[in-house]
Structures are given as C-alpha cells and as structure tokens.
Enzyme design. Structure first.
Site, PDB file in Angstrom:
ATOM      1  N   SER A 258      27.802  37.319  52.832  1.00 27.08           N
ATOM      2  CA  SER A 258      28.011  38.454  53.728  1.00 27.08           C
ATOM      3  C   SER A 258      27.955  39.746  52.922  1.00 27.08           C
ATOM      4  O   SER A 258      27.889  39.727  51.693  1.00 27.08           O
ATOM      5  CB  SER A 258      29.375  38.343  54.383  1.00 27.08           C
ATOM      6  OG  SER A 258      30.370  38.514  53.388  1.00 27.08           O
ATOM      7  N   LYS A 259      28.020  40.860  53.641  1.00 30.52           N
ATOM      8  CA  LYS A 259      28.011  42.149  52.961  1.00 30.52           C
ATOM      9  C   LYS A 259      29.254  42.260  52.069  1.00 30.52           C
ATOM     10  O   LYS A 259      29.200  42.797  50.978  1.00 30.52           O
ATOM     11  CB  LYS A 259      27.977  43.265  54.007  1.00 30.52           C
ATOM     12  CG  LYS A 259      27.798  44.596  53.374  1.00 30.52           C
ATOM     13  CD  LYS A 259      27.357  45.658  54.341  1.00 30.52           C
ATOM     14  CE  LYS A 259      27.228  46.995  53.631  1.00 30.52           C
ATOM     15  NZ  LYS A 259      28.412  47.339  52.841  1.00 30.52           N
ATOM     16  N   ARG A 260      30.370  41.738  52.582  1.00 30.97           N
ATOM     17  CA  ARG A 260      31.599  41.798  51.771  1.00 30.97           C
ATOM     18  C   ARG A 260      31.437  41.003  50.471  1.00 30.97           C
ATOM     19  O   ARG A 260      31.827  41.463  49.400  1.00 30.97           O
ATOM     20  CB  ARG A 260      32.786  41.251  52.610  1.00 30.97           C
ATOM     21  CG  ARG A 260      34.037  41.088  51.807  1.00 30.97           C
ATOM     22  CD  ARG A 260      35.304  41.673  52.406  1.00 30.97           C
ATOM     23  NE  ARG A 260      35.625  41.261  53.760  1.00 30.97           N
ATOM     24  CZ  ARG A 260      36.220  40.112  54.082  1.00 30.97           C
ATOM     25  NH1 ARG A 260      36.483  39.217  53.138  1.00 30.97           N
ATOM     26  NH2 ARG A 260      36.521  39.851  55.319  1.00 30.97           N
TER      27      ARG A 260
END
Ligand code: GLU
Length: 496
Positions: A258-260
């Site tokens: 994910s972006k995180r």
C-alpha cells in the site's frame, strides 16, 4: 491485426495524479519491451481528465523518471506522432463527438440525479442489503424531457446503459476468460457534469482511435475490465488483447503493497518511487533488471540489460501471480550491474556523487580508485564511505582507532614510527615495494598483521574499513602517506 497494418501498438497511459512508483514503471517497461520485441510502437498517453486528482509536476516526474530509466516512447505528448494530441484534456472535442454516438444508439443516457438523491439511493440499498448501483431513474426518460431539461441548463452526467441481465465475458491473455454478472455492474459515468469524460470512456475511445492492439496495465483495472469491453462493443469496435499484470505484495509477502507501506520503506532507506531510487544511488540497469523479473517468468536471477530484455521478452511469459517486493534483490542487481559497467562509464556516474558531497575529484585518481571499490558498491552512494578519503586533503582519524588491539597508545606510536621509517626509505610506495618490508616488521615485532596494518590503515585512510591498503597507498602516493603516518604518530603521542 486490429489496426489493419499488422503493427503491434501498445501504450502506457498514466494519470498525473501522484509520484511514479515501481508499479507504473514496470507497466511502462513491459509495454516498451512488447513494442521492441514485436517491432511495434510504444505510445505515451497522459490521462489527465480527472482534474480533481491532478498533481502539479507529476507529468514531469513521470517523463523524467522513464527517460532516466531508458524507457523511450515512439509517440507521446512531448515527441508528437500521427495520433496527436496525446494528452486527453487536449482531445475533448473528440470525446464529445463519440459520446454523441453512444447517446444516439441508446447505449448511453443523460442522468440528472443530484448528489443528494444518489446518496439517498445508496443508503437505502445499504439498508436493504441490495447491490449498490445507480437505480436507473433517468434510464427511461423520454427524448422530449431530456431535450427540455438540457435546454433549461440542468446539470447532468452521462451514464452507460449497462444491461441488467446476463453476463459479460472478456479475455485476458494471461488470466483467461473473466466473467461478471451484469447485475453486479453499474451504470458507470462516462461524462461528468463538468463536461469532461471519465477515464473509462476517454481511454477506450483513444485506444480505438490510436490503433492500440494490446492493453497491458495494472491489475487494479481487472474489476472494471468488463465495463471497458462493454463500451468497446457498444461502438462495434474490435477489442484489443487485454493483459492485467500481477499485483505487488509487501516485502513480507503478506498483503498488498500500500501507499503506507511505501512510505514506511522510505524510512529504512528503501523506496518504490523511481525518483527516490535515483537519489539513493540506484542505477537504471539495476532497477530495470529488478523490476522486469517481478511478474515475468524467467530464471529468477537472470542478469540482463534493456537490449537483452527486449530480445527475450514474451508476453505469454508474464505471470499473473502476485510478486513480493524484495529490496535485497534490488541491491543484488544494482551491485551486479555496477560491477559489469565499464570503468569510464562508472566514473561518469560517480563524479557527481562525489561532487555533491563536496569532494573535489581528480579524474585520473578516480579511474584508479574504481577497480579497488567496484566490487563493494551496492549503490553509487556507497563510494563516499569507501573512497571519499582519497579526495580529502586532510583526514581526521579518531585517535582511539589508531591504537592497535591489545597495545597501548605509546606502543602503537612506536610501531607507527617504524612503519614511517620503512616507507620513507622506499623510492616509491607500491604494492610490491611496501608489502615485504612491512610483513618483515610484523614478524620482527611478533605481532599479528592486523595490529600493524590496522595502525597504517587508519593513519592513511582515516577509517577502519577501506579498500585494499597497499593499492590505496600506491594511488595517494608516498608524500601523502608519510604526511598522514606522521600525523598519526603525533596523535598517538598526544594520547600519552
Ligand atoms: N490512466 C489509467 C491509470 O493511470 C490507465 C489505466 C489503463 O492503462 O487503462 O491507471
């Protein structure tokens, strides 16, 4: 073939909505390789009709990032081509013309529902636990009413009239037939109330007009893929070959990246953003080699440059199984390609790294240093730690590092003096001239080689880990070596 002239035409069609990461770059790379391998054309198309998500500078980062990697396109907004313009906001007239056709044939219809009404419908469906989709209120409006409301300037969107019954099947080259029940689809918006098309519509029109034969893209489009097939069929056009690439998993292999997760990686000095990788000292050949093997089924550790990839790449070798991001492999390929690079080419890449860190680098010295450090470089930036000292006028060793293991500072100073005398006697310091007398000294003193050479290494290089010591001394020369050993003696003596 689709465009009637037997040419493969592929496209990379990013939306300038964020940073360029591994996923986008890999999609671009695979498209590029298909075009090269099949003798076709690779098109860059900028899909910028989503003005809300538009990010200033994203297009530049994209173009610069891909060019830096060596991925070149045959047609695109910056290079032009026979199907220009290649930026969707510059093609609005075309989309208006094509949406008129769908309205005329009844595959699309204007929808005047307000956002509040749509929200109420959504909540009701949630309460009823029924499929979330537009309830079709405007689907049956009569032509007169439509004309009247449009003439009155009522805000509206244009929706696709997705069939309620039956199912839609489309074929993905690496995943096989994908079938969805039409009742699970929605009456998707093709044109927004601001007069701009949505991606779904604009992309299908462009793929057709630009003669795209293979749509190779990320797996996030797998669920909307039947809608795309329906739009194309509504026009009576021929579908391209579809390929939806594998998803990326976190390095742990558990769950999608994910972006995180991407932001977390940056904290550890790793990144999936191309611009960051460049700044971290990774080179295009290393990144490309790492990237190409995430989703393409060849022997895992094959080392290839872009030309070799272009020759070997086969679409049917693509693997739809998820690919875990392995930064260890990035290091492996980066180090490997650095080792394979000709010395003068590597020197050109290292120059700016040294310069940026404030070193004044002499080219002839650098060419001699490279063979000593090349094996140890994983990123270009590693050159600073291994070889920065070559280009410093004065080094500042830590006094305690000069003290040999199990010896006192004054004993170490005495050894340093004897080293000095031996080196001062040599006409020039080379590996051959210096090694034998210094080894004799080790023997005479009854010490371990590491104790004696450790003092000399720290004295000359300022650090406990360095490239091979004798070769390094040969490069910096007798004068500098003696000066530094002299300073080390003073330092050790001052320690008492
Ligand atoms: N503009 C879309 C994106 O950025 C392109 C998807 C496609 O290749 O069809 O993901």
């Amino acid at each position: 073939m689709k465009n009637g002239n037997n040419t493969v035409r592929v496209r990379f069609a990013p939306s300038p909505t964020g940073r360029v990461h591994l996923g986008a770059a890999r999609t671009a790379l695979y498209n590029y390789l298909v075009a090269r391998q099949m003798g076709g054309q690779f098109i860059l198309r900028i899909e910028d009709t989503d003005t809300k998500r538009y990010v200033e500078g994203a297009e530049d980062e994209l173009i610069n990032g891909l060019r830096w990697l060596g991925i070149e396109w045959d047609e695109g907004p910056d290079v032009g081509g026979p199907y220009a313009p290649y930026r969707q906001t510059e093609r609005q007239e075309i989309y208006r013309e094509y949406i008129r056709k769908l309205l005329e044939t009844g595959y699309a219809y204007p929808c005047f529902c307000s956002l509040q009404r749509l929200e109420q419908v959504r909540q009701q469906q949630q309460r009823d636990k029924t499929q979330q989709r537009y309830d079709g209120l405007c689907r049956g409006l009569l032509p007169d009413e439509i004309s009247r409301r449009i003439a009155a300037g009522e805000e509206h969107v244009i929706r696709f009239k997705t069939p309620y019954e039956g199912s839609t099947t489309a074929h993905d080259l690496i995943r096989g037939d994908i079938t969805v029940e039409n009742k699970n689809l929605d009456d998707y918006i093709l044109f927004k109330s601001n007069g701009l098309p949505t991606y779904h519509f604009a992309a299908m029109v462009d793929d057709h007009l630009m003669g795209i034969t293979h749509v190779i893209r990320g797996s996030e489009w797998l669920s909307t893929f039947p809608l795309h097939a329906l739009i194309i069929r509504a026009f009576g056009w021929e579908e391209p070959q579809w390929v939806h690439l594998s998803v990326f998993l976190k390095p742990s292999g558990k769950g999608k990246m994910s972006k995180r997760d991407a932001d977390e990686a940056v904290k550890d000095g790793k990144s999936i953003y191309i611009k960051d990788l460049k700044e971290l000292g990774y080179i295009p050949a290393g990144i490309l080699n790492w990237m190409v093997l995430m989703g393409w089924g060849v022997a895992e550790d094959d080392v290839m440059n872009l030309n070799e990839m272009s020759e070997r790449f086969r679409l049917n070798g693509l693997n739809p199984a998820p690919a875990a991001i392995n930064f260890g492999k990035l290091d492996h390929f980066n180090g490997t390609h650095i080792r394979l690079m000709p010395t003068d080419e590597l020197a050109e890449l290292l120059q700016p790294v040294f310069a940026q860190a404030g070193y004044d680098v002499d080219d002839t010295v650098l060419l001699k240093v490279i063979p000593l450090i090349r094996e140890r470089l994983i990123t270009l930036d590693d050159c600073l730690a291994f070889a920065g000292w070559f280009f410093q006028e004065d080094i500042e060793p830590k006094p305690e590092d000069l003290v040999a293991k199990n010896l006192s500072p004054s004993e170490s100073a005495e050894i340093a003096r004897q080293i000095y005398d031996i080196l001062a006697d040599l006409p020039v310091i080379t590996h051959e001239s210096a090694e034998a007398p210094l080894r004799d000294l080790v023997e005479k003193l009854g010490l371990k080689p590491n104790q004696v050479f450790g003092i000399l290494r720290v004295a000359v290089t300022g650090q406990q880990v360095s490239p091979p010591l004798f070769e390094s001394m040969e490069i910096v020369g007798k004068e500098t070596v003696l000066k530094r050993v002299g300073q080390a003696i003073d330092l050790l003596e001052s320690m008492g």
